[in-house]
Design a protein around this motif. Structure first.
Motif, PDB file in Angstrom:
ATOM      1  N   ASN A 174       0.753  -1.313   0.122  1.00  0.00           N
ATOM      2  CA  ASN A 174       0.146  -0.035   0.130  1.00  0.00           C
ATOM      3  C   ASN A 174       0.713   1.207  -0.019  1.00  0.00           C
ATOM      4  O   ASN A 174       0.367   2.443  -0.506  1.00  0.00           O
ATOM      5  CB  ASN A 174      -1.028   0.004   1.234  1.00  0.00           C
ATOM      6  N   LYS A 175       2.095   1.388   0.519  1.00  0.00           N
ATOM      7  CA  LYS A 175       2.803   2.521   0.759  1.00  0.00           C
ATOM      8  C   LYS A 175       3.269   3.182  -0.575  1.00  0.00           C
ATOM      9  O   LYS A 175       3.642   4.381  -0.668  1.00  0.00           O
ATOM     10  CB  LYS A 175       3.987   2.388   1.860  1.00  0.00           C
ATOM     11  N   ASN A 232       7.520  -1.842   6.667  1.00  0.00           N
ATOM     12  CA  ASN A 232       7.377  -1.765   5.176  1.00  0.00           C
ATOM     13  C   ASN A 232       7.880  -0.458   4.462  1.00  0.00           C
ATOM     14  O   ASN A 232       7.921  -0.512   3.484  1.00  0.00           O
ATOM     15  CB  ASN A 232       5.832  -2.365   4.922  1.00  0.00           C
ATOM     16  N   SER A 239       0.955   7.895   6.571  1.00  0.00           N
ATOM     17  CA  SER A 239      -0.138   8.147   6.930  1.00  0.00           C
ATOM     18  C   SER A 239      -0.656   9.731   7.378  1.00  0.00           C
ATOM     19  O   SER A 239      -1.019   9.996   8.615  1.00  0.00           O
ATOM     20  CB  SER A 239      -0.791   7.238   8.130  1.00  0.00           C
ATOM     21  N   PRO A 245      -7.102  -2.915   5.942  1.00  0.00           N
ATOM     22  CA  PRO A 245      -6.555  -2.954   7.433  1.00  0.00           C
ATOM     23  C   PRO A 245      -6.615  -1.298   7.878  1.00  0.00           C
ATOM     24  O   PRO A 245      -6.719  -0.291   7.168  1.00  0.00           O
ATOM     25  CB  PRO A 245      -5.356  -3.283   7.017  1.00  0.00           C
ATOM     26  N   GLY A 279      -4.120   0.664  10.507  1.00  0.00           N
ATOM     27  CA  GLY A 279      -3.101   0.802  11.335  1.00  0.00           C
ATOM     28  C   GLY A 279      -2.798   2.181  11.918  1.00  0.00           C
ATOM     29  O   GLY A 279      -3.662   2.493  12.888  1.00  0.00           O
ATOM     30  N   ASN A 280      -2.242   2.982  11.375  1.00  0.00           N
ATOM     31  CA  ASN A 280      -2.346   4.307  11.913  1.00  0.00           C
ATOM     32  C   ASN A 280      -3.421   5.178  10.998  1.00  0.00           C
ATOM     33  O   ASN A 280      -3.776   6.278  11.465  1.00  0.00           O
ATOM     34  CB  ASN A 280      -1.035   5.156  11.152  1.00  0.00           C
ATOM     35  N   VAL A 323      -4.450   4.450   4.929  1.00  0.00           N
ATOM     36  CA  VAL A 323      -5.378   3.660   3.995  1.00  0.00           C
ATOM     37  C   VAL A 323      -6.826   3.852   4.208  1.00  0.00           C
ATOM     38  O   VAL A 323      -7.197   3.866   3.209  1.00  0.00           O
ATOM     39  CB  VAL A 323      -4.707   2.092   4.239  1.00  0.00           C
ATOM     40  N   GLY A 340      -0.091  -6.114   1.096  1.00  0.00           N
ATOM     41  CA  GLY A 340       1.307  -6.377   1.094  1.00  0.00           C
ATOM     42  C   GLY A 340       2.027  -6.756   2.176  1.00  0.00           C
ATOM     43  O   GLY A 340       1.396  -7.526   2.757  1.00  0.00           O
ATOM     44  N   GLY A 341       3.165  -6.368   2.318  1.00  0.00           N
ATOM     45  CA  GLY A 341       4.033  -6.556   3.399  1.00  0.00           C
ATOM     46  C   GLY A 341       4.885  -7.934   3.446  1.00  0.00           C
ATOM     47  O   GLY A 341       5.313  -8.366   4.408  1.00  0.00           O
TER      48      GLY A 341
HETATM   49  C1  LIG Z   1       1.326   0.186   6.493  1.00  0.00           C
HETATM   50  C2  LIG Z   1       0.616  -1.038   6.455  1.00  0.00           C
HETATM   51  C3  LIG Z   1      -0.883  -0.974   6.582  1.00  0.00           C
HETATM   52  C4  LIG Z   1      -1.501   0.084   7.335  1.00  0.00           C
HETATM   53  O1  LIG Z   1      -1.655   1.344   6.914  1.00  0.00           O
HETATM   54  P1  LIG Z   1      -2.195   2.501   7.822  1.00  0.00           P
HETATM   55  O2  LIG Z   1      -2.299   3.559   6.855  1.00  0.00           O
HETATM   56  O3  LIG Z   1      -1.048   2.775   8.668  1.00  0.00           O
HETATM   57  O4  LIG Z   1      -3.253   2.134   8.468  1.00  0.00           O
HETATM   58  C5  LIG Z   1      -1.402  -2.061   6.100  1.00  0.00           C
HETATM   59  N1  LIG Z   1      -0.912  -3.064   5.426  1.00  0.00           N
HETATM   60  C6  LIG Z   1       0.460  -3.116   5.212  1.00  0.00           C
HETATM   61  C7  LIG Z   1       1.116  -4.648   4.531  1.00  0.00           C
HETATM   62  C8  LIG Z   1       1.345  -2.083   5.701  1.00  0.00           C
HETATM   63  O5  LIG Z   1       2.545  -1.908   5.557  1.00  0.00           O
END
Ligand SMILES: *Cc1c(COP(=O)(O)O)cnc(C)c1O
Length: 329
Positions: free
Chosen positions: A52-53, A81, A160, A192, A194-195, A198, A318-319
């Motif tokens: 995603n990044k 990542n 983010s 997902p 996280g921060n 996304v 990804g990841g």
């Molecule tokens: C960073 C990341 C996310 C989450 O993204 P946020 O914008 O921080 O919520 C999800 N999946 C993977 C594989 C990531 O590297």
């Protein structure tokens, strides 16, 4: 053209994705009567191990280059990542890149650290300090470089930010086009949190498009109200960039669930640990333990209990680079 598309067409952007990422049916996962399971392959974003990044970096580094930056700084935990993808993108763009980690330099470089080494990036290992201390250190490094006459660009908050989230507003536009082409009129999308970059970008983009998708955000880190607040912050930042107001608060635009996060970021649940192998054995597609497996656990639960039917889509973020450091033997 929609106002969102119009804005995205004129804002600085580094073209990094080779094209739309595939949207295709799943072979066996969640296959049951009345359900059309799909996967959006943002693990295939075309640079480094993918993820995603790359979408966020299109806009962040687009801005950086428009400002004439000559080096890029990114920070994260050892297996970040974001760090690896930033390094890979900088290689492609011919920009110098330095990474800052809050861990000790390991004896053996594994997972993303191996990729970082192959990319030839300069890495700073600060030892086991907090994320905040790490970020302060990176800002100081940036200031030092500025005083030396260099023009550093800092990738903040794991990309983010409002600018980074434009990548996922653009992804909403892309997905809407693909759904139209495939004759899909309504879709539940599992993504997902996280921060929250996304999720914020998707929710914001979806809202500006008139809400073609139902979005379920699976928190992998914080309790739902905390993630929701992060998303609101990112959306306010995005609004300030685009001038396009988000039509409603986050809680009216998506469902956030924190039911599958277990102990939080980087801590597997029994279900999430199992899902990594189960998904590989059903689809031949690899996920990892920190982000992607928890989203699939949530999606499977929603489909099995009838909370989501019809076209349901997993956003694979990804990841892959970190997977090889997530198993000790
Ligand atoms: C960073 C990341 C996310 C989450 O993204 P946020 O914008 O921080 O919520 C999800 N999946 C993977 C594989 C990531 O590297």
């Amino acid at each position: 053209m929609e106002p969102l598309e119009e804005f995205l067409a004129k804002v600085p952007r580094a073209q990094l994705l080779p094209g739309p990422t595939p949207l295709h049916p799943m072979a066996r996962f969640c296959v049951q009567p009345g359900v059309q399971p799909l996967i959006k392959r943002d693990d295939m974003t075309g640079i480094g191990p993918g993820g995603n990044k790359i979408r966020s970096l299109e806009f962040l580094l687009g801005q950086a280059m428009a400002e004439g930056c000559d080096c890029v700084l990114a920070a994260g935990p050892e297996q970040s990542n974001l760090c690896t993808l930033t390094a890979a993108v900088c290689a492609r763009l011919g920009l110098a890149c330095e990474l800052v980690h809050n861990s000790d330099r390991p004896e053996q470089a594994r997972g993303n650290l191996l990729l970082n080494r192959l990319l030839g990036v300069r890495s700073h290992f600060l030892g086991p300090v907090s994320g905040e201390e790490r970020n302060v250190w990176m800002e100081k490094l940036s200031e030092q470089y500025r005083q030396q006459g260099r023009r550093p660009f800092v990738v903040r908050n794991g990309a983010s930010t409002g600018c980074g989230a434009l990548g996922y507003a653009a992804a909403a536009v892309e997905l809407q086009k693909q759904c139209r082409e495939m004759g899909i009129s309504s879709l539940t999308l599992f993504a997902p949190g996280g921060n929250g970059g996304v999720a914020a970008g998707l929710v914001y983009g979806n809202a500006l498009l008139g809400g073609p998708f139902r979005i379920v955000v699976v928190s992998v880190e914080d309790e739902a109200p905390v993630l929701e607040a992060h998303m609101e912050t990112v959306i306010r930042q995005a609004e300030a960039i685009t001038g396009l107001p988000c039509p409603a608060p986050v809680h009216q635009l998506c469902t956030i669930t924190d039911q599958y996060r277990g102990g939080g970021w980087g801590i597997n649940t029994p279900d999430s640990a199992e899902m990594v192998a189960a998904f590989a054995r059903m689809e031949g597609i690899f996920i990892e333990n920190v982000y992607t497996s928890k989203v699939l656990v949530g999606m499977e639960d929603w489909v099995r209990t009838g909370k989501a039917t019809g076209a349901v889509c997993y956003l694979h973020t990804g990841g892959f680079g970190s997977l090889f450091s997530q198993y000790e033997e």
